[in-house]
Enzyme design. Structure first.
Site, short mmCIF file in Angstrom:
data_model
loop_
_atom_site.label_atom_id
_atom_site.label_comp_id
_atom_site.label_asym_id
_atom_site.label_seq_id
_atom_site.Cartn_x
_atom_site.Cartn_y
_atom_site.Cartn_z
N HIS A 137 0.82 -1.21 0.00
CA HIS A 137 0.00 0.00 0.00
C HIS A 137 0.85 1.26 0.00
CE1 HIS A 137 -2.16 3.32 2.03
NE2 HIS A 137 -3.13 2.93 1.24
N CYS A 170 34.54 3.97 -25.21
CA CYS A 170 33.80 3.79 -23.97
C CYS A 170 34.62 4.15 -22.73
CB CYS A 170 33.31 2.35 -23.84
SG CYS A 170 34.63 1.12 -23.83
#
Length: 761
Positions: free
Chosen positions: A410, A718
């Protein structure tokens, strides 16, 4: 001619999504599902006309209006008192005789259908403003389980009617501008599935935290599903890749307790130890549930929030509810909002992050809803768990921290809808945090952290329509799989470098040979597979370049059990690393685990966008040996691209020869600079001399690109240089590099800069 009483009750087969005004969102959606190839439990629904009849006959509407007059929803004690009196009006009234007759007639039909004299049913509220695309009303009204017998059924219907005026429902309608009397209530009555003999849970057809749309996220726990929603158990979590229905990851929750049926009532009991550590759903069930979820989403044309159960008696899956997902399910986001702390601090507690934001404020520890009068707007709510009764105070919180609960508890669901950062499953938060102390709640990573003090942070919002396209690919450098789904929103061309090392250190921790010795090879493979798959799925169909393990021997020694397998080298940076390990008899068995993880990613999950990158490959012959071992271990090197990391002078000098072995190159600027200039990149003393833009390094880079292109091979870069060295992007574009990989924090700026430079070239 309509059947007598049809204005008050209808079977699920008689209704569909166009009947929301008649039977409410939950009933209408269930009726729609009954017409699809989705298993739904038999049942019926009352109508909004039945609710109107109840109000008219019992004459409670005028009293409700008087009790709501002058309501201030921020005055929590007053809100609680008014709501309590309204609900008492409903519960004390008599059910109108004609309405009672229709409801009981439908119940008797269910009895005939099931062959039970008094079938056990679930009675769920279905509001006419519920489950709309812009307002979920999830958990606002009551559900009654294990209802058996005619009297009990009528009382449950009255209880549902009364729950239209719970404190949280009243507040929710006020916040969203709904007229209290324009919202009506129907009741879904369905045969109770025997989840108490099986399991139950929730499925989202979208990642509920990040809005990533190519995943079905499933949570499962034993017994009835109430404990998941209440945050009282830590469920299993499964993530399925929609395009292939392959399972990206399986996370086994502790599942300590389950809700079951006992003597006609619900009871909570401990789960046997043997069941806690195994998955609640088989892979076959996960795939079936994901198929139903996709079918439901396709039918409704939007992301959905689904409740399901596995009936342990019938051994069948059933969908018991489907409603629109309201946090990310509407119009696609037109901007990216990112949060970043600008100062570090002491971590007080950790848990599962909900959302991707940061919040700060004073701690307010509440043990129950009766303490809500102490809560001020901007406080950080800290409690054991929440349920719908907490919503009037949750809406005022700067952040929420609960000790229990998973990603579909919840607290998690409501905090997402409210846009409030939350951490669930933060054990001992109530004991560790002090009431009134200022804290910062950081949910920007998978592990949410509560920091001491109110730390400064930045919020950056970037409109996506302002990001231009580029001819040169701009990709990401990424190691943390937990960030992949949220980063997938970036308008990049994929991932230029995904590091296996991060997954091994953060999710596994063991040296691979130590895992083999302990009989935990499967765990190692599965953790590695899940990490790679999450990154590859996030950016599919864009390419994701996954670098094979590139630990140095000293780094491997730091893993659990590593010292017994690793030599002590005087210079690990130039030692036993990269390609030289994979075919070595002392490491082959470890490399087998990597290959198996990659094979599963490509073949079982179906992620064919993975490109394998071989690091620190000294000679073309060594490259061939690595490819041979990969094939031996089940990787189809003919059916996928394999690149080589260009980080050694030999890779530059023999680029044409390496191009005969590999399908492409990825330049590692850090190691290439180190080896061209002869500088230990870890040396603080030599740091001023370590320059990726040194002429020798740039000439090497340019030569590599030229040779690779002559051989019709792609070349990317990279290393850190494009992210950190001013002017380096300009050099790369002039050298005609094919792709540039950068860290996520500079991706958008790099795209803009590349577009500007390309227009000038």
């Amino acid at each position: 001619m309509d059947e007598p009483g049809s204005q008050y009750a209808l079977s699920l087969e008689e209704i569909g999504s166009e009947d929301v005004a008649l039977v409410g969102g939950k009933s209408a959606n269930l009726g729609e599902l009954a017409g699809l190839d989705v298993p739904v439990l038999p049942g019926f629904t009352t109508t909004s006309a039945a609710y109107d009849r109840y109000l008219a006959e019992t004459d409670v509407e005028e009293s409700i209006a008087e009790l709501l007059d002058g309501l201030d929803p921020d005055d929590v004690p007053d809100l609680q008192g008014r709501g309590r009196r309204i609900r008492a009006l409903f519960e004390s009234a008599e059910m109108p005789a004609d309405l009672e007759r229709v409801i009981l007639d439908r119940y008797r039909r269910l009895a005939s259908e099931t062959g039970e004299a008094e079938p056990v049913v679930a009675v769920r509220s279905s509001a006419t403003a519920e489950d709309l695309p812009t307002a979920s009303f999830a958990g606002q009204q009551e559900t009654f389980l294990n209802v058996s017998g005619e009297r009990e059924l009528l009382e449950a219907v009255k209880g549902c009617y009364a729950s239209l005026f719970t404190d949280r429902a009243i507040t929710y309608r006020v916040d969203r501008g709904f007229d209290h009397f324009a919202v009506k209530l129907a009741c879904v009555v369905q045969v109770m599935g025997r989840a108490d003999r099986g399991c139950s849970g929730i499925a989202f057809t979208i990642d509920p935290d990040t809005g990533f749309r190519n995943a079905v996220v499933i949570e499962a726990s034993y017994g009835l599903g109430e404990l998941i929603v209440q945050g009282e158990v830590t469920p299993d979590r499964y993530v399925v890749f929609k395009p292939t229905n392959g399972i990206i990851e399986r996370t086994v929750g502790s599942k300590e307790r389950r809700m079951v049926r006992r003597d006609g009532r619900t009871a909570v009991e401990p789960v046997p130890d043997r069941d806690r550590d195994r998955v609640a759903l088989s892979d076959e069930r996960i795939a079936s549930l994901a198929t139903y979820a996709r079918r439901i989403e396709d039918h409704f044309g939007r992301p959905m929030d689904i409740e399901w159960l596995l009936d342990g008696v019938r051994d069948e899956l059933y969908v018991v509810q489907a409603r629109p997902e309201t946090v990310h399910g509407g119009e696609r986001e037109r901007s990216i909002r990112t949060y970043r702390r600008t100062e570090d601090g002491e971590v007080l507690v950790e848990g599962v992050a909900i959302g991707t934001a940061i919040g700060a404020g004073p701690v307010r520890i509440l043990s129950n809803v009766g303490d809500m009068g102490r809560f001020e707007r901007g406080d950080v709510l800290v409690t054991g768990t929440t349920d719908p009764d907490w919503e009037p105070v949750m809406r005022k919180a700067a952040a929420i921290v609960t000790e229990r609960g998973g990603k579909t508890s919840h607290a998690a669901i409501v905090s997402r809808e409210l846009g409030i950062p939350a951490i669930v499953g933060a054990e001992s938060a109530v004991k560790v945090l002090r009431d009134g102390e200022p804290v910062t709640v950081d949910c920007t990573e998978a592990t949410g952290r509560v920091f001491e003090g109110e730390l400064p942070f930045e919020v950056h919002e970037q409109p996506l329509e302002e990001i231009p396209g580029t001819e040169t690919d701009v990709t990401l450098i990424l190691g943390d799989p937990s960030r992949a789904f949220s980063l997938s929103r970036l308008p990049v061309d994929g991932v230029g470098l995904a590091r296996e090392e991060f997954i091994v250190t953060s999710a596994i921790g063991d040296h691979p040979l130590y895992a083999i010795e302990r009989g935990e090879s499967e765990r190692f493979v599965e953790e590695l597979r899940a990490g790679i798959a999450k990154i590859a799925a996030a950016f599919h169909p864009r390419d994701v370049v996954v670098r094979l393990s590139d630990f140095k021997s000293d780094e491997y020694r730091n893993l659990r059990g590593g010292a017994r397998y690793e030599p002590e080298e005087s210079n690990p940076m130039l030692g036993w690393r990269g390609a030289s390990r994979y075919y070595d008899p002392d490491f082959r068995d470890a490399f087998r685990l990597e290959c198996e993880a990659l094979r599963r990613v490509r073949e079982e999950v179906g992620l064919d966008n993975v490109i394998v990158l071989v690091p620190f490959c000294r000679t073309p012959e060594e490259g061939r040996r690595v490819l041979e071992v990969m094939r031996e271990f089940g990787l189809d090197t003919d059916g996928m691209d394999v690149y080589v990391m260009a980080e050694l002078p030999s890779n530059v000098v023999l680029a044409d020869r390496f191009a005969e072995v590999f399908d492409g190159f990825s330049i590692g600027s850090n190691d290439l600079t180190q080896l061209v200039l002869g500088i230990d990149r870890n040396s603080a003393k030599l740091a001023p001399l370590f320059r990726e833009d040194d002429e020798a390094v740039e000439r090497s880079t340019r030569a590599l690109i030229e040779s690779a292109h002559e051989a019709d091979c792609r070349v990317g870069i990279c290393g850190d240089a494009p992210s950190t060295v001013p002017g380096y992007v300009e050099f790369l574009l002039e050298a005609d590099v094919d792709s540039i990989a950068v860290t996520p924090d500079v991706a958008l700026q790099t795209i803009v800069r590349v577009a500007e430079l390309e227009s000038d070239l």
